[in-house]
Design an enzyme around this catalytic site. Sequence first.
Site, PDB file in Angstrom:
ATOM      1  N   CYS A  20       0.824  -1.214   0.000  1.00 16.20           N
ATOM      2  CA  CYS A  20       0.000   0.000   0.000  1.00 16.20           C
ATOM      3  C   CYS A  20       0.854   1.260   0.000  1.00 16.20           C
ATOM      4  CB  CYS A  20      -0.886   0.057   1.229  1.00 16.20           C
ATOM      5  SG  CYS A  20      -1.797  -1.427   1.548  1.00 16.20           S
ATOM      6  N   ASP A 398      35.439   9.054  20.981  1.00 21.79           N
ATOM      7  CA  ASP A 398      35.863  10.392  21.368  1.00 21.79           C
ATOM      8  C   ASP A 398      36.143  10.358  22.874  1.00 21.79           C
ATOM      9  OD1 ASP A 398      35.818  13.413  21.199  1.00 21.79           O
ATOM     10  OD2 ASP A 398      34.114  13.078  22.526  1.00 21.79           O
TER      11      ASP A 398
HETATM   12  P1  ADP Z   1      37.996  15.460  22.802  1.00 21.51           P
HETATM   13  O1  ADP Z   1      38.518  15.154  21.453  1.00 21.51           O
HETATM   14  O2  ADP Z   1      38.792  14.804  23.875  1.00 21.51           O
HETATM   15  O3  ADP Z   1      36.540  15.216  22.967  1.00 21.51           O
HETATM   16  P2  ADP Z   1      37.756  18.315  22.210  1.00 21.51           P
HETATM   17  O4  ADP Z   1      37.872  18.082  20.754  1.00 21.51           O
HETATM   18  O5  ADP Z   1      36.460  18.809  22.729  1.00 21.51           O
HETATM   19  O6  ADP Z   1      38.213  17.033  23.054  1.00 21.51           O
HETATM   20  O7  ADP Z   1      38.850  19.328  22.661  1.00 21.51           O
HETATM   21  C1  ADP Z   1      40.209  19.030  22.401  1.00 21.51           C
HETATM   22  C2  ADP Z   1      41.148  19.903  23.160  1.00 21.51           C
HETATM   23  O8  ADP Z   1      40.974  21.254  22.770  1.00 21.51           O
HETATM   24  C3  ADP Z   1      40.948  19.881  24.652  1.00 21.51           C
HETATM   25  O9  ADP Z   1      41.627  18.811  25.258  1.00 21.51           O
HETATM   26  C4  ADP Z   1      41.529  21.233  25.051  1.00 21.51           C
HETATM   27  O10 ADP Z   1      42.907  21.128  25.143  1.00 21.51           O
HETATM   28  C5  ADP Z   1      41.185  22.124  23.875  1.00 21.51           C
HETATM   29  N1  ADP Z   1      39.954  22.886  24.102  1.00 21.51           N
HETATM   30  C6  ADP Z   1      38.800  22.779  23.436  1.00 21.51           C
HETATM   31  N2  ADP Z   1      37.878  23.651  23.907  1.00 21.51           N
HETATM   32  C7  ADP Z   1      38.460  24.304  24.921  1.00 21.51           C
HETATM   33  C8  ADP Z   1      38.032  25.329  25.823  1.00 21.51           C
HETATM   34  N3  ADP Z   1      36.810  25.858  25.805  1.00 21.51           N
HETATM   35  N4  ADP Z   1      38.918  25.757  26.737  1.00 21.51           N
HETATM   36  C9  ADP Z   1      40.139  25.242  26.783  1.00 21.51           C
HETATM   37  N5  ADP Z   1      40.603  24.302  25.977  1.00 21.51           N
HETATM   38  C10 ADP Z   1      39.795  23.833  25.045  1.00 21.51           C
HETATM   39 MG    MG Z   2      34.284  15.535  22.895  1.00 22.61          MG
END
Ligand code: ADP
Ligand code: MG
Length: 699
Positions: A20, A398
């Site tokens: 259908c 992640d």
């Molecule tokens: P993951 O890959 O572990 O999930 P993210 O990609 O969110 O982590 O962030 C990777 C890195 O970038 C963090 O470990 C930090 O060093 C830096 N970072 C990201 N956002 C921030 C923030 N708002 N303040 C400080 N450092 C940050």
């Molecule tokens: Mg993350």
Amino acid sequence: MASSTQTLEVPIAGMDCTECTLHVQHAIAALPGVDQVDVFLASEKAIVRFDPAQVDLLAISDAVKGAGYRVPDRTLPPDRSSALQRGYSRQVLTLFGVVFFAVLFIVVIGEGLGVFARLTELIPWPIWSIVIVAAGLPIFRNVIRATLHRQVISHTLMTLGMLAAVAVGEWATAAIVVFFMRVGDYAERFTTERARRAVKDLTALAPQTARLEENGVEHEVPIGQVQPGDVIIVRPGEKIPVDGEVIDGQATIDQATITGESLPVEAGPGVHVYAATFARLGSLRLRTIHVGSDTTFGRVIKLVEEAEAQRADVQRVADKFSAYYLPVVAGIAALTFLISRDPLATCAVLVVACSCSFALATPIAMLASIGAAAKHGLLIKGGKYLEALAQADVLLIDKTGTLTLGQPQIVDQVAYGISLADLLQLAASVERYSEHPLAQAVRAAAQAQNIPLLEPHDFEALPGLGVRARINGSVITVGNRRFIGQADTLSVLPDIERLEAQGQTLLYVTKDGQLNGVLAAADTLRPEVPAAIEALRSLGLHHIELLTGDNERTAATLAQQIGVSYRANLLPENKIAIVKEYQAQGHVVIMVGDGVNDAPALAQANIGLAMGAAGSDVAIEAAHIALLRDDWTLVPRVLQIARRTMRVVKSNLGFTIGYNAIGLTLAALGYLPPVLAAAAQSLPDIGILANSSRLIRQK
Ligand code: ADP
Ligand code: MG
């Protein structure tokens, strides 16, 4: 000429089978100006994208009617009395028919066994024709309508089979064939209805009314009248009608509707609560954030309802196969007639193998699984993903918020040339508007020491790197080593090495390019992760890798704890590249993330699996499968669900193919009388339902 398109959700009544949905789909797609049509069996609707300059709802509704279905007018209340009356007279007719056919069946069997003489021959043909037409009316109507649309449906072949029986004067056979065609229809309708129920049960939980507080008075209103910002009162034991933030009050909340977990959660001022969950013990005043389909629950329902659109490849194959199937059956029937000259065998061939069961085999199992999973806090956006999951061989994870609790704490800090308090103030002020878990950690650390925040200007967040803003005229950055780039870290190397060796995430704070200090954040591994990883391994997922934007040492420490390999210092785009790299090697990749900085990688993976998606729009949108509760034990669970579902799908398909092949062979060789053939054709649906029901009950 630029043309704009509009998307409309059109309810459709009367669809009982997968065949259908195809009819409705073709009918709507044939209209000029219609771009795209998706028809949903479970939620009984079509989503149509069209050019409003060329078609409108009326034209669509007419096309649906032309194909033999209806667009119910939801604005009009159904006329209950006439519906009741119709229901009543239909029941009487059905009872009559069942008694008639039961007697007829006994007589025919009796004749076959030679118990009594050919009683059925005593009934004159006009009576037979009346019985056949009355019993088969809905079927013949469909056949005529389909023929007018130049479509051959399974009922077309069965009707031909019935006519073949009439042609040789086997009136009783023809009547019983018609009867079983109807039984087959009911079986299919019943099966579809059962599969729909899982989704409908979920929809039924959506809140209908809310206690709105207006000028200090509270009154109950339909949910449609509530707007974001409205103040809502929830009394003990009541269902929370909106996604909102608690203004005052205290309550224990049962979030099982969303997370599938009945462990109660405490809610007080500032806490976010979700629509369709229950307040037990205690009342709340809420400020509405989202209503209806914008709530987490509303999105879940919508996505589950529309999961049918993401069809598994097996279903595509089955659909293609069904398209060739009818002509093949017709061919076999023609051959049977040419070779054996036996109209009854021909009739049996036409009748035996014409159920919709191929088309049902996959969607019934998928609907059952997706519906059942949704009740346990697992949102699966389509059969496609269950299929991919069952084949997956690479798992990428992640780190922050996914593998760890995502509630890091600042555990250490070093300042160069400024006081520790100033360092924290600068860092926390830059992080003031960032939503990253690390930002929260920095703010919490400042708050713990009662350090007031300054206002950041030109705030900028760089995914996977850090944040930058201007404070009192100076450019302040907080982020990882990669982010601070040229700033000199040589002199402070011993500090850095010491902190990194402890597996901590280091946040470098610079002011106008000068390193001013380092904050060390520690996050805890989710306690259930090691066992979940072990379970995944024993399910055959041998390649598991941690992907993180964090530094090498932190990644290594964590990866070692759970015994997986890792890659560190990744930007969001590096994560996508890694997913693609595996896919190019022919792997089927699961990516588990939390939607923060990893949404693109989730979307790129064959299966993007988001943790803790309740309340996170990004995670629900980007992921293919969303876990509405932060619980890693669901990851191996969903893999098991996928494998079970695919096993059921395959056994359903195997069963139908085998059953029909045997039926066809017996019929073509003349071993299967048309009456038995007709009875046999109504059985596979029930078999498929019984087999798939195991998925509805799974925990
Ligand atoms: P993951 O890959 O572990 O999930 P993210 O990609 O969110 O982590 O962030 C990777 C890195 O970038 C963090 O470990 C930090 O060093 C830096 N970072 C990201 N956002 C921030 C923030 N708002 N303040 C400080 N450092 C940050
Ligand atoms: Mg993350």
